[in-house]
Design a protein around this motif. Sequence first.
Motif, short mmCIF file in Angstrom:
data_model
loop_
_atom_site.label_atom_id
_atom_site.label_comp_id
_atom_site.label_asym_id
_atom_site.label_seq_id
_atom_site.Cartn_x
_atom_site.Cartn_y
_atom_site.Cartn_z
N GLU A 1 49.11 34.28 64.57
CA GLU A 1 47.86 33.82 63.98
C GLU A 1 46.79 33.52 65.04
O GLU A 1 45.61 33.76 64.82
CB GLU A 1 48.11 32.59 63.11
N VAL A 2 47.21 32.98 66.20
CA VAL A 2 46.29 32.71 67.30
C VAL A 2 46.84 33.39 68.55
O VAL A 2 47.79 32.91 69.17
CB VAL A 2 46.10 31.20 67.55
N ASP B 1 47.88 31.78 71.94
CA ASP B 1 48.99 30.82 72.00
C ASP B 1 50.31 31.46 72.42
O ASP B 1 51.27 30.76 72.72
CB ASP B 1 49.18 30.15 70.63
N SER C 1 53.64 28.08 69.86
CA SER C 1 53.49 28.67 71.18
C SER C 1 54.68 29.57 71.45
O SER C 1 55.68 29.53 70.73
CB SER C 1 53.40 27.58 72.26
N SER D 1 49.56 29.12 63.49
CA SER D 1 48.59 28.39 64.30
C SER D 1 49.19 27.07 64.77
O SER D 1 49.79 26.33 63.98
CB SER D 1 47.33 28.12 63.48
N GLY D 2 49.06 26.78 66.07
CA GLY D 2 49.63 25.57 66.64
C GLY D 2 50.99 25.79 67.29
O GLY D 2 51.49 24.90 67.99
#
Length: 277
Positions: free
Chosen positions: A258-259, A262, A236, A233-234
């Motif tokens: 996780e995301v 992204d 890219s 997460s966070g």
Amino acid sequence: YLNYVIKVDQSEIILRNSVVENNLESSREKRGVWLKDSDPEIDGVTFLNFNQDENSIALHIEGGSPIIQKSTFKENYYGIKIENGANPTIEGNYFEENAIPIYALDSYPSLDGNQFLNNNINGILIKGDISQNTTWAWKAGTTYVIDYYLGVLSGATLILEPGVVVKLKPGYPNVSGYQAYIQIVGSLIAEGTENAKIIFTSFQDDIYGGDTNNDGDSSSPAPWDWKEITFFSGSSGSLKNVVIRYGGYNTNNPLVIEVEDDVFQENVTIELSSKEP
């Protein structure tokens, strides 16, 4: 104690058209040329026979931005060992019968036009972290081998150009959990083309990048040879025209994001990474 032929410490020299050969007396560690935070030019130099054991290094680079070109590394344990955030330019060199021709630990060499023949690893061995505020581009033509782990930290970017082959080492026999992995906290840009896809695969896969472990037909790849690529997460990234093979150790999933929003994904193929429990 440590013996060396030439040491360059926080300085610049030009070493050209020379032979650096191991004729040192017995010692715990041997170096041919030892560069510390220096930016020399090494051109047309032959490095030979630094092969007593794993402490023998033909060219040791600790920090700095040296240029190594048109040189030959033969019958060494380490041809070039790179540490302490060094970012050398290594172009047009020839590596033959070395245990490890190039090893980068927490460092960022630029490679182009090098040739590898009959080394224990026909490519560059990489381990450690890509630190903050660093962009490192990997070019096709050299096989990049991950030794246990590669981390792309926050603020850092790793760019893989079309046609790059990345191989990840499997665990040692009977040692569970050693399988190599990649973790992204910063950014990974891997954008291949239809005709030059980017490959993540097993160290034992000869289909892409050739016989990198130099053992002929003695070994073959298998699902779970390596762990996974994880985007935390966070982070890219962009994955385009990418093939992922023989990963997924213990999970059957070699790509963890996780995301999802992204990381851009287009034409990503995951294959040969599933094993029945």
